[in-house]
Structure formats: C-alpha cells, structure tokens
Scaffold this active site. Structure first.
Site, short mmCIF file in Angstrom:
data_model
loop_
_atom_site.label_atom_id
_atom_site.label_comp_id
_atom_site.label_asym_id
_atom_site.label_seq_id
_atom_site.Cartn_x
_atom_site.Cartn_y
_atom_site.Cartn_z
N ALA A 185 8.98 -2.50 -0.12
CA ALA A 185 7.71 -2.72 -0.79
C ALA A 185 6.51 -2.23 0.02
O ALA A 185 5.39 -2.31 -0.46
CB ALA A 185 7.54 -4.21 -1.09
N LYS A 186 6.70 -1.73 1.20
CA LYS A 186 5.60 -1.31 2.09
C LYS A 186 4.51 -2.38 2.12
O LYS A 186 3.33 -2.12 1.83
CB LYS A 186 5.04 0.05 1.64
CG LYS A 186 4.36 0.84 2.77
CD LYS A 186 4.02 2.24 2.31
CE LYS A 186 3.24 3.00 3.34
NZ LYS A 186 4.01 3.33 4.55
N PRO A 187 4.87 -3.61 2.48
CA PRO A 187 3.92 -4.73 2.44
C PRO A 187 2.97 -4.71 3.64
O PRO A 187 3.37 -4.39 4.76
CB PRO A 187 4.82 -5.96 2.48
CG PRO A 187 6.03 -5.50 3.22
CD PRO A 187 6.21 -4.04 2.91
N PHE A 221 0.83 -1.20 0.00
CA PHE A 221 0.00 0.00 0.00
C PHE A 221 0.86 1.24 0.00
O PHE A 221 2.08 1.20 0.19
CB PHE A 221 -0.95 0.00 1.21
CG PHE A 221 -0.28 0.16 2.55
CD1 PHE A 221 -0.15 1.41 3.13
CD2 PHE A 221 0.22 -0.95 3.23
CE1 PHE A 221 0.47 1.56 4.37
CE2 PHE A 221 0.83 -0.81 4.46
CZ PHE A 221 0.96 0.45 5.04
#
Length: 302
Positions: free
Chosen positions: A151-153, A31
């Site tokens: 990746a800002k998972p 996101f």
C-alpha cells in the site's frame, strides 16, 4: 509552485492540513512517486508509467479503507495539469497522496475522510554518486501483515528513516533491510537486484517489499530488450557479499549501483557491466529514445 488539494490548484503556501489531522498525528495515508523526464529537445517532459502509478495508488487507498476522491482518469489529468501549471521543462518528481483529512482524535480509517493532494518538485538524481556503499540494517523490515508494504503507506516510512539514519551514522549511503525471517527485503526506499553468475536476481514482493513499478519495468527490460536471464526468489544476507554486481532501483533512485555491502567490495567496486547496460537502457527509455517503449510515456506538452 502550485499544488493540487481536494479539487483546487493553490499556491504551495496555501496547501495546508490541520495540526489535528489524523494524517499528521498517526500517519494515516498512502502515496505514490512519479517521475517526469526532460526529453532531448529540452522542452518536452515525459511522465513515466503514469497509468501504473495511478492504478497502484487507487489499490493502495482501497487496501487502507480509503479512496481516491476522483476517478483514476481524472487523477492522471490532474498530474499532467499540475506539471503544466508549474511550467516544468526539467526533470520532475510528482507525489500524489491520499490522506485522512479528519481532525478527530482516534486513529480510525474511513473512506469518507479521504483527502487527495498532489505536489511536484524538481528532481535530478536522488542519490548523487556513481556507486554507493550500503550496510545491512539492524532494523528489520516491518512485516506486510503488520503494515501492508503493497500500500506504500506513509506510516511505514518511519521504519525506512530509522534504517537510513543508522546507515548514515555509520558512514554508509544506504541501508538494506531484512525480513523477520532474515532474508533480504529492500533498501530504505529502493528494491534490490544482485547478479549471480550471469543471472539477475531480485526478491519477490512476498518478502515484505513494495510491488515496485520501476522494479517490474527493469525486469521486463532486462528480459525482453537486453536478453538477460532473471530469477525472482528470496535472497540470503550472505548472498549480497558474494554477488558479482548489485544495484538498487526505484522511482527516486532509478538505477543506483552498489559498490560494497558491509564494507565488503563487490567486484571491482565500480558499476558492473550488467548494471551499466540496464542503467543506460532505462535512461534511454524514460527520455523517449526507445521507440517501442514510448507507450510507457505520457507527454506533458502538446
């Protein structure tokens, strides 16, 4: 309120995913977090660094073997359109998400399962204090070669939630996570800056933290606009205790001064002069008061 989901703008109540969704069951997704700021005229809203946020989400999705379901240029249009449809004339937070929309059982990442969701909500101050008390968490930051921080998972935020819960249970406002090597990584959802002497210092993204857009912005503003010296390097835990100033930053947190670390006061226990200068200048930039930084702003209302 209206939310965008897979090609449609729908009422929030209709923006749903299945209980069988891999995104819900396994945290498969990534996101972004985007801020919009009300201008001084009380009507215009400036979306801050929209290009960079969309680019990072695109990169994040590809890193996780997923994909944006629209072109990046279209996603930027969707963000602006969403804010308009919600008739926003206030500070706003926008969250675009790429999640696995598959309802199959196994935790498998496939580009063709990608689903795009964008929602917004009013947001003023994420941390509503003049300065906060932080602690060093007993939880370590999950390593980049385990769950990629860049990746800002969504799944990685269990790590953040555990650290922040520990902090609040013990009377602190926020947690600082260390890497497995014992150096400073970041807060539960913020980057870390300290002041040593007259120099601003922050750990690099190789310390298992997100490649932060707000962090990069502050580094650029500090060096180019305010003439401050900056150094990017690993920071030891004990350096936090002897720093003259410290602040956290992020899309949500903006610039949040730190008053103490592990109950050790920093300076006077109030925001220091360098922190105060950076915070004020950042606030002026995002609200359109700094002419040479207007290119970072996307106006919502024509």
């Amino acid at each position: 309120m209206v939310t965008y989901i897979d090609g449609r703008f729908v009422d929030d109540a209709d923006a749903t995913v299945s209980v069988r969704s891999r995104a819900l069951n396994y945290g498969l997704g990534c996101f972004g977090g985007i801020r919009g700021y009300l201008a001084d005229d009380g009507k215009q809203v400036f979306i801050f660094r929209l290009d960079q946020h969309v680019e990072r989400l695109d990169v994040s999705a590809r890193m996780l073997c997923m994909q944006l379901t629209v072109e990046p240029a279209r996603l930027k249009e969707i963000v602006v359109e969403l804010v308009r449809k919600n008739e926003v004339h206030h500070d706003v937070y926008v969250r675009p998400m790429v999640i696995s929309g598959s309802n199959e059982l196994s935790p498998i990442l496939k580009a063709e399962d990608s689903s795009l969701i964008v929602y917004s909500l009013p947001l003023k101050r994420y941390i509503d204090k003049e300065a906060i008390a932080v602690c060093v968490s007993s939880w370590r930051r999950v390593a980049d070669n385990a769950i990629p921080a860049r990746a800002k998972p969504t799944a990685a935020y269990l790590n953040s939630a555990l650290a922040r819960r520990e902090a609040t249970d013990n009377g602190f406002d926020e947690a600082i996570l260390l890497t497995e090597h014992g150096t400073v990584s970041e807060g539960s959802a913020e980057h870390v800056f300290i002041v040593r002497g007259d120099k601003l210092v922050s750990p690099p993204s190789t310390e298992d933290n997100l490649e932060g857009i707000t962090r990069r912005t502050l580094i650029q503003l500090a060096a180019e606009d305010l003439g401050l010296a900056f150094e990017e390097r690993p920071i030891a835990r004990t350096e936090l205790y002897v720093a003259s100033e410290m602040f956290l930053c992020g899309t949500g947190a903006e610039v949040t001064p730190v008053a103490s670390v592990d109950r050790r006061p920093l300076g006077s226990g109030k925001p220091g002069p360098i922190t105060a200068r950076i915070k004020k200048h950042f606030n002026d930039v995002v609200r359109g008061r700094v002419a040479h930084r207007r290119s970072w702003l996307t106006p919502v209302w024509e």
